[in-house]
Design a protein around this motif. Structure first.
Motif, PDB file in Angstrom:
ATOM      1  N   LEU A 118       4.362  -5.490  -1.858  1.00  0.00           N
ATOM      2  CA  LEU A 118       3.881  -6.780  -1.690  1.00  0.00           C
ATOM      3  C   LEU A 118       4.194  -7.455  -0.655  1.00  0.00           C
ATOM      4  O   LEU A 118       3.444  -8.086   0.194  1.00  0.00           O
ATOM      5  CB  LEU A 118       4.271  -7.707  -2.781  1.00  0.00           C
ATOM      6  N   GLN A 119       5.326  -7.359   0.022  1.00  0.00           N
ATOM      7  CA  GLN A 119       5.845  -7.688   1.130  1.00  0.00           C
ATOM      8  C   GLN A 119       5.407  -7.085   2.525  1.00  0.00           C
ATOM      9  O   GLN A 119       5.276  -7.767   3.272  1.00  0.00           O
ATOM     10  CB  GLN A 119       7.667  -7.547   1.161  1.00  0.00           C
ATOM     11  N   SER A 120       5.122  -5.900   2.090  1.00  0.00           N
ATOM     12  CA  SER A 120       4.481  -5.122   3.369  1.00  0.00           C
ATOM     13  C   SER A 120       3.114  -5.419   3.514  1.00  0.00           C
ATOM     14  O   SER A 120       2.560  -5.249   4.622  1.00  0.00           O
ATOM     15  CB  SER A 120       4.716  -3.469   3.194  1.00  0.00           C
ATOM     16  N   GLY A 121       2.410  -6.073   2.545  1.00  0.00           N
ATOM     17  CA  GLY A 121       0.979  -6.275   2.784  1.00  0.00           C
ATOM     18  C   GLY A 121       0.145  -5.097   2.133  1.00  0.00           C
ATOM     19  O   GLY A 121      -0.964  -5.197   2.202  1.00  0.00           O
ATOM     20  N   ASP A 122       0.766  -3.950   1.904  1.00  0.00           N
ATOM     21  CA  ASP A 122       0.027  -2.939   1.322  1.00  0.00           C
ATOM     22  C   ASP A 122      -0.877  -3.305  -0.130  1.00  0.00           C
ATOM     23  O   ASP A 122       0.021  -3.899  -0.968  1.00  0.00           O
ATOM     24  CB  ASP A 122       0.809  -1.671   1.189  1.00  0.00           C
ATOM     25  N   ARG A 123      -2.016  -3.062   0.008  1.00  0.00           N
ATOM     26  CA  ARG A 123      -2.611  -3.387  -1.559  1.00  0.00           C
ATOM     27  C   ARG A 123      -3.435  -2.347  -1.991  1.00  0.00           C
ATOM     28  O   ARG A 123      -3.978  -1.552  -1.216  1.00  0.00           O
ATOM     29  CB  ARG A 123      -3.646  -4.600  -1.270  1.00  0.00           C
ATOM     30  N   PHE A 124      -3.268  -2.069  -3.442  1.00  0.00           N
ATOM     31  CA  PHE A 124      -3.994  -1.044  -3.833  1.00  0.00           C
ATOM     32  C   PHE A 124      -5.469  -1.218  -3.859  1.00  0.00           C
ATOM     33  O   PHE A 124      -6.237  -0.218  -3.805  1.00  0.00           O
ATOM     34  CB  PHE A 124      -3.790  -0.851  -5.510  1.00  0.00           C
ATOM     35  N   PHE A 125      -5.740  -2.551  -3.806  1.00  0.00           N
ATOM     36  CA  PHE A 125      -7.283  -2.405  -3.697  1.00  0.00           C
ATOM     37  C   PHE A 125      -7.987  -2.140  -2.565  1.00  0.00           C
ATOM     38  O   PHE A 125      -9.155  -1.693  -2.250  1.00  0.00           O
ATOM     39  CB  PHE A 125      -7.715  -4.109  -3.869  1.00  0.00           C
TER      40      PHE A 125
END
Length: 147
Positions: A118-125
């Motif tokens: 969440l902090q890195s901005g990586d999103r599963f979507f």
């Protein structure tokens, strides 16, 4: 380039144009040109309607993305729960305490990894393509028979 237009106007309107000409010190042509520009340009309500339409379009696209993300989340959770329930064997009462300790450790690790993503901005979507071409020969998931 300018073109000439001859128009017949009511006497009262002509006298108002002449009064404005004297008060403002501008030509009759400039007054008529400004009036025509105002008449021919979109009015406030048209501009407001266009702004509302753009805003509604944007909200509609956002709602569609939220609906898609919710659908993916629901399906992901359902598949995970089904998988977990399928492969997890029942525990002996003696092993229950050690399993709870191990479960807490794993959950803490999960929460840590989740926080980092969440902090890195990586999103599963972002890892899921918008349009997944379905292979018609592949088996359909349970509950997707269109009923």
């Amino acid at each position: 380039m300018r073109d000439r237009i001859n128009a017949s106007l009511p006497a009262g309107l002509v006298s108002r144009v002449i009064d404005l000409e004297k008060r403002k010190g501008i030509t009759r042509s400039a007054i008529v040109e400004a009036a025509l520009e105002s008449f021919l340009s979109p009015d406030g309500s048209d501009m407001q309607e266009a702004a509302f339409t753009r805003r509604l379009d944007r909200l509609s696209r956002q709602a569609s993305r939220i609906e898609r993300d919710l659908h993916i989340t629901t399906e992901t959770l359902a598949l995970f729960v089904r998988f977990w329930l399928t492969i997890t064997p029942p525990l002996d009462p003696d092993a229950n305490t050690s399993a709870q300790v191990k479960g807490r450790e794993r959950f803490e690790g999960f929460v840590e990894v989740l926080g980092q993503r969440l902090q890195s901005g990586d999103r599963f979507f972002n890892e899921i393509p918008e349009d997944i071409k379905r292979d018609e020969s592949a088996p359909k998931p349970p509950g997707s028979d269109g009923a």
